[in-house]
Design a protein around this motif. Structure first.
Motif, PDB file in Angstrom:
ATOM      1  N   GLY A  32      -0.915 -12.998  13.817  1.00 23.88           N
ATOM      2  CA  GLY A  32      -1.439 -13.292  12.407  1.00 23.88           C
ATOM      3  C   GLY A  32      -0.480 -12.642  11.387  1.00 23.88           C
ATOM      4  N   TRP A  33      -1.026 -12.707  10.210  1.00 26.28           N
ATOM      5  CA  TRP A  33      -0.165 -12.300   8.961  1.00 26.28           C
ATOM      6  C   TRP A  33       0.143 -10.731   9.135  1.00 26.28           C
ATOM      7  N   LEU A  34      -0.806  -9.863   9.051  1.00 24.99           N
ATOM      8  CA  LEU A  34      -0.458  -8.390   9.067  1.00 24.99           C
ATOM      9  C   LEU A  34      -0.015  -7.933  10.353  1.00 24.99           C
ATOM     10  N   GLN A  35      -0.210  -8.493  11.606  1.00 28.09           N
ATOM     11  CA  GLN A  35       0.530  -8.276  12.748  1.00 28.09           C
ATOM     12  C   GLN A  35       1.974  -8.267  12.827  1.00 28.09           C
ATOM     13  N   ALA A  36       2.463  -9.353  11.975  1.00 25.88           N
ATOM     14  CA  ALA A  36       3.893  -9.628  11.951  1.00 25.88           C
ATOM     15  C   ALA A  36       4.548  -8.417  11.039  1.00 25.88           C
ATOM     16  N   VAL A  37       3.833  -7.887  10.119  1.00 29.80           N
ATOM     17  CA  VAL A  37       4.355  -6.671   9.265  1.00 29.80           C
ATOM     18  C   VAL A  37       4.721  -5.546   9.705  1.00 29.80           C
ATOM     19  N   HIS A  38       6.107  -5.322   9.458  1.00 28.99           N
ATOM     20  CA  HIS A  38       6.302  -3.879   9.929  1.00 28.99           C
ATOM     21  C   HIS A  38       5.492  -2.716   9.910  1.00 28.99           C
ATOM     22  N   PRO A  39       5.292  -2.096  10.887  1.00 33.80           N
ATOM     23  CA  PRO A  39       4.329  -0.709  10.799  1.00 33.80           C
ATOM     24  C   PRO A  39       4.520   0.094   9.713  1.00 33.80           C
ATOM     25  N   VAL A  40       5.720   0.415   9.515  1.00 28.62           N
ATOM     26  CA  VAL A  40       6.048   1.563   8.287  1.00 28.62           C
ATOM     27  C   VAL A  40       5.584   0.763   6.986  1.00 28.62           C
ATOM     28  N   LEU A  41       6.125  -0.537   6.651  1.00 29.39           N
ATOM     29  CA  LEU A  41       5.872  -0.908   5.566  1.00 29.39           C
ATOM     30  C   LEU A  41       4.274  -1.216   5.318  1.00 29.39           C
ATOM     31  N   LYS A  42       3.472  -1.865   6.385  1.00 25.59           N
ATOM     32  CA  LYS A  42       2.004  -1.689   6.337  1.00 25.59           C
ATOM     33  C   LYS A  42       1.462  -0.557   5.986  1.00 25.59           C
ATOM     34  N   LEU A  43       1.916   0.785   6.676  1.00 27.54           N
ATOM     35  CA  LEU A  43       1.171   1.959   6.321  1.00 27.54           C
ATOM     36  C   LEU A  43       1.427   2.290   5.106  1.00 27.54           C
ATOM     37  N   LEU A  44       2.655   2.266   4.357  1.00 31.98           N
ATOM     38  CA  LEU A  44       3.089   2.760   3.048  1.00 31.98           C
ATOM     39  C   LEU A  44       2.184   1.735   2.121  1.00 31.98           C
ATOM     40  N   GLY A  45       2.101   0.445   2.498  1.00 29.93           N
ATOM     41  CA  GLY A  45       1.670  -0.387   1.666  1.00 29.93           C
ATOM     42  C   GLY A  45      -0.287  -0.345   1.429  1.00 29.93           C
ATOM     43  N   VAL A  46      -0.784  -0.063   2.611  1.00 29.18           N
ATOM     44  CA  VAL A  46      -2.239   0.342   2.795  1.00 29.18           C
ATOM     45  C   VAL A  46      -2.484   1.620   1.886  1.00 29.18           C
ATOM     46  N   LEU A  47      -1.456   2.538   2.055  1.00 37.35           N
ATOM     47  CA  LEU A  47      -1.918   3.980   1.359  1.00 37.35           C
ATOM     48  C   LEU A  47      -1.561   3.565  -0.174  1.00 37.35           C
ATOM     49  N   ALA A  48      -0.541   2.755  -0.471  1.00 34.71           N
ATOM     50  CA  ALA A  48      -0.575   2.474  -1.967  1.00 34.71           C
ATOM     51  C   ALA A  48      -1.941   1.995  -2.668  1.00 34.71           C
ATOM     52  N   LEU A  49      -2.432   0.976  -1.857  1.00 38.05           N
ATOM     53  CA  LEU A  49      -3.664   0.186  -2.294  1.00 38.05           C
ATOM     54  C   LEU A  49      -4.772   1.054  -2.281  1.00 38.05           C
ATOM     55  N   LEU A  50      -4.700   1.975  -1.245  1.00 37.57           N
ATOM     56  CA  LEU A  50      -6.026   3.177  -1.362  1.00 37.57           C
ATOM     57  C   LEU A  50      -5.914   3.844  -2.510  1.00 37.57           C
ATOM     58  N   VAL A  51      -4.894   4.211  -2.936  1.00 34.36           N
ATOM     59  CA  VAL A  51      -4.637   5.223  -4.000  1.00 34.36           C
ATOM     60  C   VAL A  51      -5.105   4.279  -5.392  1.00 34.36           C
ATOM     61  N   VAL A  52      -4.667   3.141  -5.151  1.00 32.36           N
ATOM     62  CA  VAL A  52      -5.082   2.181  -6.529  1.00 32.36           C
ATOM     63  C   VAL A  52      -6.654   2.250  -6.720  1.00 32.36           C
ATOM     64  N   THR A  53      -7.127   1.720  -5.374  1.00 32.72           N
ATOM     65  CA  THR A  53      -8.695   1.571  -5.278  1.00 32.72           C
ATOM     66  C   THR A  53      -9.486   2.777  -5.964  1.00 32.72           C
ATOM     67  N   VAL A  54      -9.106   3.841  -5.510  1.00 30.57           N
ATOM     68  CA  VAL A  54      -9.775   5.097  -5.719  1.00 30.57           C
ATOM     69  C   VAL A  54      -9.462   5.639  -7.225  1.00 30.57           C
ATOM     70  N   THR A  55      -8.774   5.051  -8.042  1.00 34.29           N
ATOM     71  CA  THR A  55      -8.332   5.354  -9.452  1.00 34.29           C
ATOM     72  C   THR A  55      -9.470   4.645 -10.366  1.00 34.29           C
ATOM     73  N   PHE A  56     -10.068   3.644 -10.057  1.00 34.35           N
ATOM     74  CA  PHE A  56     -10.782   2.875 -11.080  1.00 34.35           C
ATOM     75  C   PHE A  56     -12.216   3.414 -11.268  1.00 34.35           C
ATOM     76  N   ASP A  57     -12.608   3.476 -12.443  1.00 30.61           N
ATOM     77  CA  ASP A  57     -14.154   3.648 -12.988  1.00 30.61           C
ATOM     78  C   ASP A  57     -15.016   3.042 -13.271  1.00 30.61           C
ATOM     79  N   ARG A  58     -14.315   1.617 -12.707  1.00 28.12           N
ATOM     80  CA  ARG A  58     -15.311   0.470 -13.100  1.00 28.12           C
ATOM     81  C   ARG A  58     -15.411  -0.483 -11.948  1.00 28.12           C
ATOM     82  N   PRO A  59     -16.450  -1.272 -11.560  1.00 31.58           N
ATOM     83  CA  PRO A  59     -16.554  -1.843 -10.386  1.00 31.58           C
ATOM     84  C   PRO A  59     -15.755  -3.219 -10.070  1.00 31.58           C
TER      85      PRO A  59
END
Length: 264
Positions: A32-59
């Motif tokens: 699959g797509w994410l299975q082919a992504v480097h684990p380090v890049l995947k971990l950093l990318g998911v953490l960045a997306l999590l930070v962006v997700t929790v910063t918004f105050d509208r749905p």
């Protein structure tokens, strides 16, 4: 086991589901797509997306992030039924917890005692939880645990933290194996159907025995680790080719973070 034996049924289901969740890495081995992504890049990318997700105050933005994670699950060949269950249960629990805020938050009336600001708060909180759980679920289901530990070591996470994580993961498998043996022994020793009252009376004994066995097994695991030289562990293989999936994932993460900064 009969329908009047809720203890065995519940414990057996919990054991099977948890062991399957911890030990099943079939999704991580798929092409699959994410299975082919480097684990380090995947971990950093998911953490960045999590930070962006929790910063918004509208749905709106958390809903878009949730939709993006579902699309990534489809491209990564993650079973949508399992992914929806793992994401939907925490969302439902968070919705129940935060639902009173729809009435308590002051603002313009939406319907009855529900205010517009309160409804927006409840929706935003629930979607944040759903998007965050969905992203973490994708990271864990598309990455082998050894590769995830190797990524943490590559990022220079303290050795103690990585070692504790690895030991906890492995010991959870051992603990639920002990629970599975207790449930099997309980079923094999029953010669008649248990009533509901008898089942609940035996639940305390089952739980106490399980805790004692878990502590004893933990001591034996610790002694075995020390006899083999400690718990430092070995280095995990981190060889992974960089290719188009990594570039696509990095671009999506960068674009999402940039959009989040502009919309904040």
């Amino acid at each position: 086991m009969t329908r009047a034996d809720p203890v065995s049924r519940s414990a057996g289901t919990l054991t099977d589901r948890t062991r399957g969740l911890l030990a099943d890495e079939r999704v991580a081995d798929r092409r699959g797509w994410l299975q082919a992504v480097h684990p380090v890049l995947k971990l950093l990318g998911v953490l960045a997306l999590l930070v962006v997700t929790v910063t918004f105050d509208r749905p709106g933005p958390p809903a878009a992030m949730l939709a993006l994670s579902v699309l990534a699950a489809v491209l990564s060949r993650v079973p949508l039924g399992t992914h929806a269950l793992r994401t939907g249960v925490p969302m439902a629990v968070s919705l129940l917890i935060v639902a009173p805020q729809a009435v308590l938050v002051p603002g313009a009336t939406l319907a009855g005692p529900v205010t517009l600001s309160g409804a927006a708060y409840v929706a935003t909180f629930t979607l944040r939880v759903g998007a965050s759980v969905s992203l973490l679920g994708l990271l864990l289901s598309t990455t082998r645990f050894a590769a995830l530990v190797g990524a943490l070591r590559t990022l220079r996470v303290p050795r103690t933290v990585v070692t504790l994580l690895a030991i906890t993961y492995r010991y959870l498998l051992v603990v639920f194996e002990e629970l599975s043996r207790l449930v099997l022994a309980r079923r094999s020793r029953r010669i008649r159907s248990a009533t509901l009252r008898e089942s609940w009376r035996e639940a305390g004994s089952l739980l106490g025995t399980f805790l004692l066995r878990a502590l004893d097994r933990g001591e034996r695991v610790g002694r075995a680790a020390r006899s083999r030289g400690g718990t430092a562990g070995r280095a995990y293989a981190r060889q992974h080719a960089i290719g188009l999936p990594d570039a696509a994932f990095a671009f999506i993460v960068f674009a999402t973070v940039a959009a989040g900064v502009l919309l904040a």
